[in-house]
Design an enzyme around this catalytic site. Structure first.
Site, mmCIF file in Angstrom:
data_model
loop_
_atom_site.group_PDB
_atom_site.id
_atom_site.type_symbol
_atom_site.label_atom_id
_atom_site.label_comp_id
_atom_site.label_asym_id
_atom_site.label_seq_id
_atom_site.Cartn_x
_atom_site.Cartn_y
_atom_site.Cartn_z
ATOM 1 N N TYR A 1 4.472 6.537 9.858
ATOM 2 C CA TYR A 1 3.641 5.363 9.533
ATOM 3 C C TYR A 1 4.473 4.294 8.816
ATOM 4 O O TYR A 1 4.346 3.099 9.101
ATOM 5 C CB TYR A 1 2.462 5.806 8.666
ATOM 6 C CG TYR A 1 1.321 4.815 8.606
ATOM 7 C CD1 TYR A 1 0.177 4.995 9.379
ATOM 8 C CD2 TYR A 1 1.375 3.701 7.771
ATOM 9 C CE1 TYR A 1 -0.882 4.092 9.329
ATOM 10 C CE2 TYR A 1 0.324 2.790 7.712
ATOM 11 C CZ TYR A 1 -0.801 2.993 8.488
ATOM 12 O OH TYR A 1 -1.842 2.097 8.437
ATOM 13 N N PRO B 1 -3.573 0.767 18.553
ATOM 14 C CA PRO B 1 -3.271 0.273 17.205
ATOM 15 C C PRO B 1 -3.414 1.311 16.081
ATOM 16 O O PRO B 1 -3.118 0.997 14.926
ATOM 17 C CB PRO B 1 -4.294 -0.856 17.013
ATOM 18 C CG PRO B 1 -5.429 -0.484 17.894
ATOM 19 C CD PRO B 1 -4.842 0.234 19.065
ATOM 20 N N LYS C 1 1.796 0.431 14.772
ATOM 21 C CA LYS C 1 3.207 0.387 15.160
ATOM 22 C C LYS C 1 3.617 -0.819 15.996
ATOM 23 O O LYS C 1 4.798 -1.169 16.055
ATOM 24 C CB LYS C 1 3.565 1.669 15.970
ATOM 25 C CG LYS C 1 3.749 2.889 15.119
ATOM 26 C CD LYS C 1 5.155 3.000 14.592
ATOM 27 C CE LYS C 1 5.378 3.272 13.167
ATOM 28 N NZ LYS C 1 4.875 2.657 12.075
ATOM 29 N N HIS D 1 0.863 -1.188 0.000
ATOM 30 C CA HIS D 1 0.000 0.000 0.000
ATOM 31 C C HIS D 1 0.894 1.230 0.000
ATOM 32 O O HIS D 1 1.745 1.371 0.866
ATOM 33 C CB HIS D 1 -0.902 0.013 1.240
ATOM 34 C CG HIS D 1 -2.065 -0.930 1.123
ATOM 35 N ND1 HIS D 1 -3.298 -0.653 1.650
ATOM 36 C CD2 HIS D 1 -2.187 -2.134 0.518
ATOM 37 C CE1 HIS D 1 -4.127 -1.646 1.379
ATOM 38 N NE2 HIS D 1 -3.475 -2.562 0.705
#
Ligand SMILES: Cc1cc2nc3c(=O)[nH]c(=O)nc-3n(C[C@H](O)[C@H](O)[C@H](O)COP(=O)(O)OP(=O)(O)OC[C@H]3O[C@@H](n4cnc5c(N)ncnc54)[C@H](O)[C@@H]3O)c2cc1C
Length: 390
Positions: A376, A284, A288, A68
């Site tokens: 991220y 969540p 991570k 992604h």
């Protein structure tokens, strides 16, 4: 070596130690089947995937996982893409944690790893030769003596007490909401994850495969997961991501996940160390937890190699100091995403509009989007850590 816990942290550590020809025994309270069917994390940083593939732990991730290259942040009825690839040069991989565990378990067992399922550790006593006490499935008591014990036994760690002096000693925060997670049979509703802030609460639209999807609704921590009908769940999800249309289908799994942030007061003492969720827990929202566990394991494997093969304790004595900066960055990022996207039960109109201001500041500024993308997708890991182990 005794490693307590056959989660991602414990199994990866046993794998990296085996590459360095260090023998370990893994003690795990659940059965193999339970481990391989519990649904948890889904997002792997590119560095986690590289480590899994380059060390031979999993190649299936490249075939069955999906890369992604961004996510969508939704608020005020509009979606805003954060382009990870354009901002950082890499994406993340969607590959469920239980698939990582299937890969790790089959690799380790094929290579003769001693993994004892159904064995619950009850206490660890440090010393020159630390001792581990455990009970077997039939209730009989086991005692093991070893050179070093690693607590990779998750957020309710039984090993933690031997390091910190108490099972709960550390920095802790609990949040006044939880996630109600579902697995459903439906086609994907979007190509990438959607993180949606809405006046009705947060929703996350995630994917699993062309036919199975994972989605989450912010809920009360006391919610009974069976209390809502399928229709009500779909109605609630839909109004939180409107006007984006959702593809619906039968829901076949439901769970409620409480939100906590925790960092243990110490991560190493004598011949005992903590890794992964035993050392720290994050909510969540920033994806991570497992990635942080992998980052700890890399540093710890290198330190144990120096200690057990060369008798050099410098790296193990620096372990905590070496991993804490990344842990606190991940704590901050996970808290930041959580507070920016969820609605607290006492939120006022000011709080809701301030969140929109914060979200606009992120999506309208390249610096804002870049911070989110860097965190991220995962901060760089020092190359010598990877090279020393792989
Ligand atoms: C819904 C959800 C979504 C998530 N999404 C993401 C994500 O997208 N990306 C991400 O990076 N992270 C995510 N996480 C977090 C991630 O799942 C955890 O951080 C990760 O599992 C930590 O791995 P671990 O090996 O440290 O601990 P665990 O996975 O908890 O493994 C610990 C193991 O120790 C065993 N054990 C416990 N006590 C004992 C004992 N006394 N004796 C013997 N064995 C014991 C347990 O049975 C377990 O198998 C998510 C978590 C949840 C719940």
């Amino acid at each position: 070596m005794v490693i307590v816990g056959a989660g991602p942290a414990g199994l990866l550590l046993s794998h990296l130690l085996a590459l360095a020809e260090i023998e370990s025994t893994v003690l795990e309270c659940r059965s193999r089947d339970q481990i391989e069917t519990t649904v948890r994390a889904g997002i792997l940083e590119a560095d986690t995937v590289r480590l899994l593939t380059e060390t031979g732990a999993s190649t299936r991730v490249l075939r069955d996982g999906a890369r992604h290259d961004g996510i969508e942040l939704r608020f005020n009825g509009e979606g805003h893409r954060v382009d990870f690839m354009g901002l950082t040069g890499h994406g993340v991989w969607l590959y469920p944690q239980h698939e990582v565990l299937k890969d790790l378990l089959s690799t380790r067992l094929e290579q003769g790893q001693d993994i004892r399922f159904g064995v619950t550790v009850t206490a660890v006593h440090d010393g020159d030769r630390p001792q581990v006490r455990a009970t077997d499935t039939d209730g009989s008591e086991l005692r093991l003596e070893c050179d070093f014990v690693v607590g990779a036994d998750g957020s309710h760690s039984a090993v933690r007490k031997a390091v910190t002096g108490s099972a709960t000693s550390g920095h802790f925060r609990e949040y006044p909401f939880a996630w109600f997670g579902i697995l459903c049979e439906a086609p994907p509703s979007a190509a990438e994850l959607i993180y949606s802030n809405s006046e009705h609460g947060f929703a996350l639209i995630s994917q699993r495969s062309p036919t199975v999807q994972r989605m989450y609704l912010q809920c009360d921590p006391e919610l009974d997961p069976e209390a809502m009908s399928d229709d009500l769940v779909w109605e609630e999800l839909q109004r939180r991501v409107a006007p984006h249309p959702l593809s619906t289908g039968p829901i076949f799994q439901r769970d409620v996940l409480r939100f906590r942030s925790f960092v243990a007061s110490s991560l190493h003492r004598g011949h005992v160390a903590l890794v992964g969720d035993a050392a720290h827990t994050v909510p969540p929202t920033g994806a991570k937890g497992m990635n942080l566990a992998v980052a700890d394991v890399l540093v710890l494997a290198r330190a144990l190699r120096a200690l057990l093969l060369d008798g050099n304790a410098t790296a193990i004595n620096r372990y905590e100091q070496d991993v804490l900066p990344r842990i606190w960055k991940a704590q901050h990022f996970s808290w930041w995403m959580t507070q920016m996207l969820h609605r607290t039960p006492d939120a006022s109109e000011f709080d809701r509009l301030r969140q929109h201001g914060e979200l606009s500041s992120v999506v309208e500024s390249e610096a804002g989007r870049r911070y989110l993308a860097e965190a991220y997708t995962g901060w760089p890991r020092p190359t010598d850590e990877a090279l020393a182990v792989v």
